[in-house]
Design a protein around this motif. Structure first.
Motif, PDB file in Angstrom:
ATOM      1  N   LYS A 106       0.829  -1.216   0.000  1.00  6.91           N
ATOM      2  CA  LYS A 106       0.000   0.000   0.000  1.00  6.91           C
ATOM      3  C   LYS A 106       0.861   1.262   0.000  1.00  6.91           C
ATOM      4  N   ILE A 124      -6.451   0.708  -2.822  1.00  2.00           N
ATOM      5  CA  ILE A 124      -5.965  -0.397  -3.654  1.00  2.00           C
ATOM      6  C   ILE A 124      -7.020  -0.761  -4.694  1.00  2.00           C
ATOM      7  N   ASP A 237      -5.081  -3.361   2.604  1.00  2.26           N
ATOM      8  CA  ASP A 237      -3.660  -3.071   2.785  1.00  2.26           C
ATOM      9  C   ASP A 237      -2.743  -3.795   1.815  1.00  2.26           C
ATOM     10  N   MET A 242      -3.847   1.320  -7.817  1.00  2.62           N
ATOM     11  CA  MET A 242      -4.531   2.220  -6.892  1.00  2.62           C
ATOM     12  C   MET A 242      -5.486   3.120  -7.657  1.00  2.62           C
TER      13      MET A 242
END
Length: 364
Positions: A106, A124, A237, A242
């Motif tokens: 992340k 994400i 996480d 993204m």
């Protein structure tokens, strides 16, 4: 510091367990117990990079891409991979690769792209499946807090920005110790009823062994009852790509020019412009065609990636703009990310950003 010490620090950022199964990450060349004189950070480990490490007297190369990917059957210097490995070994230089472990972090490759482009609140794009597990265990009431504290210290109970998360119920447990048992409580050959706490905690899959070790160390029972299950929950996480929003929306042409400038791209290959404002943007460093559907599902206005083939551009289906800016271009700032990270973690240590050119693609 040894190679092992440095790689332990790197795995705090990008655990190797988070890498894709097809990948080859970790220490590829060298002795983990070797003392490190200096670190050279690069995107690719080529011969000129090894030469640079030699000239700077750095004996550990941290590389994003693995120089050894599909394995080596001989070392004769017949291709660039063999020559790199031979030169590194001859000069006692270790090589460590992070690749998809950092892709799935992340705070990794795609977070850096978002930082460079000013994309806010990135999430994400494709969470990695099967990475959240749940531990269910049982402890005597007077031991429950001790057991939970040990599990939390080992990394259990972390959900996003929260820690020490658990759920407990009180109930009655029964057991009967056999002739060869050495029970902490209860008598051999007699059914024992104990008021216990039913404890549930979740954890990231790579921490399973350390969490079990913590459970066994903290628990008083000779045989500790526990269950582990894999959850289908989305992991916020761990995962690749993204998506986030721009501070200020832009026209499509304005945004593509902005991307070209910020990412030092010579060319932007893109699909038909849709005449819409750009506000929501998805990014995926490296080859990202597999994430086109995810970008559409995330309602991105533009998806920035690389290595798109002719027919893959059709997959935009007028729902978003696909922008291919080049493989090297999407990943180039990864070096800066790693240098900044290592400099903060081990200040006053020789960490250098490679000056060697490694992009194999030239534009006329």
């Amino acid at each position: 510091m040894t190679v092992k010490d440095i790689t332990k620090i790197l795995e705090e950022l990008a655990p190797l367990a988070h890498a894709e199964d097809f990948d080859n990450v970790g220490l590829l060349v060298g002795d983990p117990n070797m003392t490190v004189n200096g670190i050279l950070v690069t995107l690719d480990t080529l011969e000129n990079v090894v030469d640079e490490a030699i000239s700077k007297k750095h004996n550990l190369i941290i590389s994003f891409h693995p120089i050894i990917f599909s394995g080596l059957k001989k070392l004769t210097g017949s291709n660039y991979v063999q020559r790199v490995v031979m030169k590194a070994i001859a000069n006692n230089i270790a090589i460590y690769s992070m690749h998809t472990a950092l892709d799935n972090s992340k705070n990794g490759v795609n977070a850096k792209i978002c930082e460079v482009l000013g994309i806010d609140n990135p999430k994400i794009l494709i969470p990695k499946a099967g990475t959240i597990k749940k531990l269910t265990t049982y402890a005597p009431i007077n031991e429950a807090e001790t057991v939970k504290s040990a599990l939390f210290a080992a990394g259990a109970g972390e959900i996003g920005k929260y820690s020490n998360c658990s759920f407990s119920l009180e109930g009655s447990g029964t057991f009967m110790a056999g002739e060869e048992a050495n029970p902490t409580i209860g008598d051999i050959g007699k059914v024992h009823v104990e008021n216990e706490v039913h404890i549930n905690v979740i954890f990231s899959f790579e921490r399973e062994q350390q969490i079990l070790n913590a459970l066994f160390d903290a628990h008083s029972y000779e045989e500790v009852a526990y269950e582990i299950s894999v959850l289908q929950n989305m992991n916020q996480d761990i995962g690749i790509g993204m998506v986030g929003t721009l501070k200020t929306e832009m026209d499509e042409i304005e945004f593509l020019e902005y991307v070209k400038t910020k990412m030092n791209a010579s060319v932007v290959r893109h699909t038909r412009l849709l005449g819409k404002k750009v506000k929501r943007v998805a990014v995926l460093g490296g080859s990202g065609a597999f994430a086109i559907s995810a970008a559409k599902k995330a309602k991105a206005d533009v998806f920035i990636t690389s290595d798109l083939k002719y027919h893959q551009f059709f997959e935009a289906e007028n729902q978003l703009v696909l922008a291919d800016i080049g493989h090297f271009e999407t990943e180039q700032f990864t070096k800066d990310l790693l240098v900044d990270y290592l400099t903060k973690k081990i200040p006053n240590f020789a960490v250098s950003l490679s000056e060697s050119k490694t992009n194999p693609i030239k534009y006329l």
